[in-house]
Write an enzyme that holds these catalytic residues in place. Structure first.
Site, mmCIF file in Angstrom:
data_model
loop_
_atom_site.group_PDB
_atom_site.id
_atom_site.type_symbol
_atom_site.label_atom_id
_atom_site.label_comp_id
_atom_site.label_asym_id
_atom_site.label_seq_id
_atom_site.Cartn_x
_atom_site.Cartn_y
_atom_site.Cartn_z
ATOM 1 N N ASP A 1 0.827 -1.208 0.000
ATOM 2 C CA ASP A 1 0.000 0.000 0.000
ATOM 3 C C ASP A 1 0.863 1.261 0.000
ATOM 4 O O ASP A 1 1.858 1.346 0.724
ATOM 5 C CB ASP A 1 -0.897 -0.001 1.242
ATOM 6 C CG ASP A 1 -1.940 1.090 1.224
ATOM 7 O OD1 ASP A 1 -2.416 1.424 0.122
ATOM 8 O OD2 ASP A 1 -2.287 1.595 2.307
ATOM 9 N N HIS A 2 0.475 2.220 -0.815
ATOM 10 C CA HIS A 2 1.064 3.568 -0.806
ATOM 11 C C HIS A 2 2.586 3.578 -0.890
ATOM 12 O O HIS A 2 3.248 4.342 -0.180
ATOM 13 C CB HIS A 2 0.623 4.345 0.440
ATOM 14 C CG HIS A 2 -0.666 5.070 0.242
ATOM 15 N ND1 HIS A 2 -0.804 6.175 -0.560
ATOM 16 C CD2 HIS A 2 -1.891 4.814 0.739
ATOM 17 C CE1 HIS A 2 -2.058 6.583 -0.542
ATOM 18 N NE2 HIS A 2 -2.744 5.773 0.229
ATOM 19 N N HIS B 1 -9.784 5.441 -0.471
ATOM 20 C CA HIS B 1 -8.812 5.499 0.613
ATOM 21 C C HIS B 1 -9.379 6.333 1.753
ATOM 22 O O HIS B 1 -10.304 7.116 1.578
ATOM 23 C CB HIS B 1 -7.509 6.116 0.113
ATOM 24 C CG HIS B 1 -6.678 5.176 -0.701
ATOM 25 N ND1 HIS B 1 -5.348 4.927 -0.435
ATOM 26 C CD2 HIS B 1 -6.983 4.399 -1.769
ATOM 27 C CE1 HIS B 1 -4.871 4.065 -1.313
ATOM 28 N NE2 HIS B 1 -5.850 3.728 -2.133
ATOM 29 N N GLY B 2 -8.797 6.159 2.959
ATOM 30 C CA GLY B 2 -9.243 6.942 4.104
ATOM 31 C C GLY B 2 -10.561 6.483 4.667
ATOM 32 O O GLY B 2 -11.419 7.297 5.015
ATOM 33 N N VAL C 1 -8.804 0.605 4.865
ATOM 34 C CA VAL C 1 -8.999 0.924 6.282
ATOM 35 C C VAL C 1 -7.680 0.670 7.005
ATOM 36 O O VAL C 1 -7.176 -0.464 7.000
ATOM 37 C CB VAL C 1 -10.110 0.054 6.911
ATOM 38 C CG1 VAL C 1 -10.342 0.454 8.361
ATOM 39 C CG2 VAL C 1 -11.401 0.165 6.106
ATOM 40 N N HIS D 1 -6.720 10.523 5.027
ATOM 41 C CA HIS D 1 -6.002 9.600 5.894
ATOM 42 C C HIS D 1 -6.110 10.075 7.346
ATOM 43 O O HIS D 1 -6.220 11.273 7.613
ATOM 44 C CB HIS D 1 -4.522 9.542 5.497
ATOM 45 C CG HIS D 1 -4.293 8.912 4.175
ATOM 46 N ND1 HIS D 1 -3.397 9.403 3.262
ATOM 47 C CD2 HIS D 1 -4.842 7.823 3.588
ATOM 48 C CE1 HIS D 1 -3.387 8.645 2.178
ATOM 49 N NE2 HIS D 1 -4.263 7.679 2.355
ATOM 50 N N GLY D 2 -6.071 9.133 8.271
ATOM 51 C CA GLY D 2 -6.163 9.488 9.680
ATOM 52 C C GLY D 2 -7.606 9.718 10.099
ATOM 53 O O GLY D 2 -8.551 9.347 9.404
#
Length: 292
Positions: free
Chosen positions: A87-88, A212-213, A235, A184-185
């Site tokens: 991921d990422h 995402h997120g 997630v 994100h977060g």
């Protein structure tokens, strides 16, 4: 295109089934073997196909070969589709190393670059991954917020439809993460997701779309996004925080000289509960039957 992993797992077919059947495949980020196995057990209990994702930093900390071996073992021994995923990653070489270590799915995130550079970077990964049987995710637009997955605080975060069309056509990417207002977060306030833009993109491209997120998005909005074309939901934050908060509680309760296994026994069910909550939110529970 059809991309088949080294264990014969067809990642594209799993996502196509999600699209056809009206659910999303959840992707859960792990930090180590304890939450990794809790994620797998939770999915097995609900017979749900999942991605089990390792961020670039986790891969660099644990080692790509070991992460690949753990993922390959889990993929070979579970009864439902399980897709180890990088991921990422912002580095092409790490994506290439993950493919060589058995990952059937990798993400190269060059979304911070101008579109032409984003396309060229992803093209480098797809040219390497596809002949080796791996699936590639890219990103257009920006995921807001901050954190170890990266993020963006500016206002120009929305994916543009024309950019998505060009990106998919020229990069060879297999799935597309889109910037539609997620972050994100943990969210500050209510997430403001641009469902209209999601539907426009879904109508313009022919690859699976990724959200995402996921942490903090209400279940109703998750399901609305799925109806709008999302086939995979990421997630991470809530998994990590549940894990660490539960470990801290156990360590404080047990005091000095706590034994790892005894600490983790009550921690793992708390992780599993969060995983199963998200599996149900994505309507992925019981979908393993589609692949047997």
């Amino acid at each position: 295109m059809v991309v088949t992993g080294k264990k014969g797992l067809d990642v594209g077919t799993v996502l196509a089934a999600a699209d056809a059947e009206g659910f999303a495949v959840p992707a859960f980020n792990y930090s180590d073997i304890w939450d990794f196995t809790a994620i797998i057990e939770a999915a097995e209990e609900l017979d749900a196909p999942i991605f089990v994702s390792s961020h670039q930093f986790v891969v660099q900390s644990i080692g790509v070969e070991l992460c690949g071996a753990i993922g390959a073992t889990a993929m070979a021994t579970t009864r439902m589709p399980l897709i180890p995923h990088l991921d990422h990653s912002v580095r092409v070489d790490i994506c290439q190393a993950a493919v060589d270590s058995g990952y059937p799915s990798v993400m190269i995130d060059a979304s911070s670059k101008p579109l032409a550079e984003n396309v060229a970077t992803v093209r480098e990964v797809t040219d390497y991954a596809h002949p080796r049987g791996a699936f590639v995710e890219g990103e257009v637009g920006r995921i807001k917020g901050v954190g170890y997955e990266g993020g963006f605080k500016g206002r120009d975060f929305l994916a543009q439809v024309d950019d998505c069309v060009k990106f998919v056509a020229e990069s060879g990417v297999d799935s597309l993460a889109v910037g539609i207002g997620t972050a994100h977060g943990f969210y500050e306030g209510k997430p403001e997701i641009h469902f209209d833009r999601l539907e426009e993109i879904n109508g313009a491209v022919n690859v699976p779309l990724v959200l995402h997120g996921g942490t903090g998005i209400p279940e109703a909005d998750v399901r609305r996004a799925i109806r709008g074309g999302i086939n995979k939901v990421n997630v991470g934050t809530i998994v990590h925080c549940t894990y660490m908060n539960a470990v801290r509680e156990e360590l404080m309760a047990r005091g000095e000289n706590a034994y790892t296994i005894e600490v983790m026994k009550p921690v793992r069910p708390k992780i599993k509960a969060i995983i199963q909550q998200w599996i149900r939110a994505c309507m992925a529970d019981g979908r393993g039957r589609l692949f047997r």
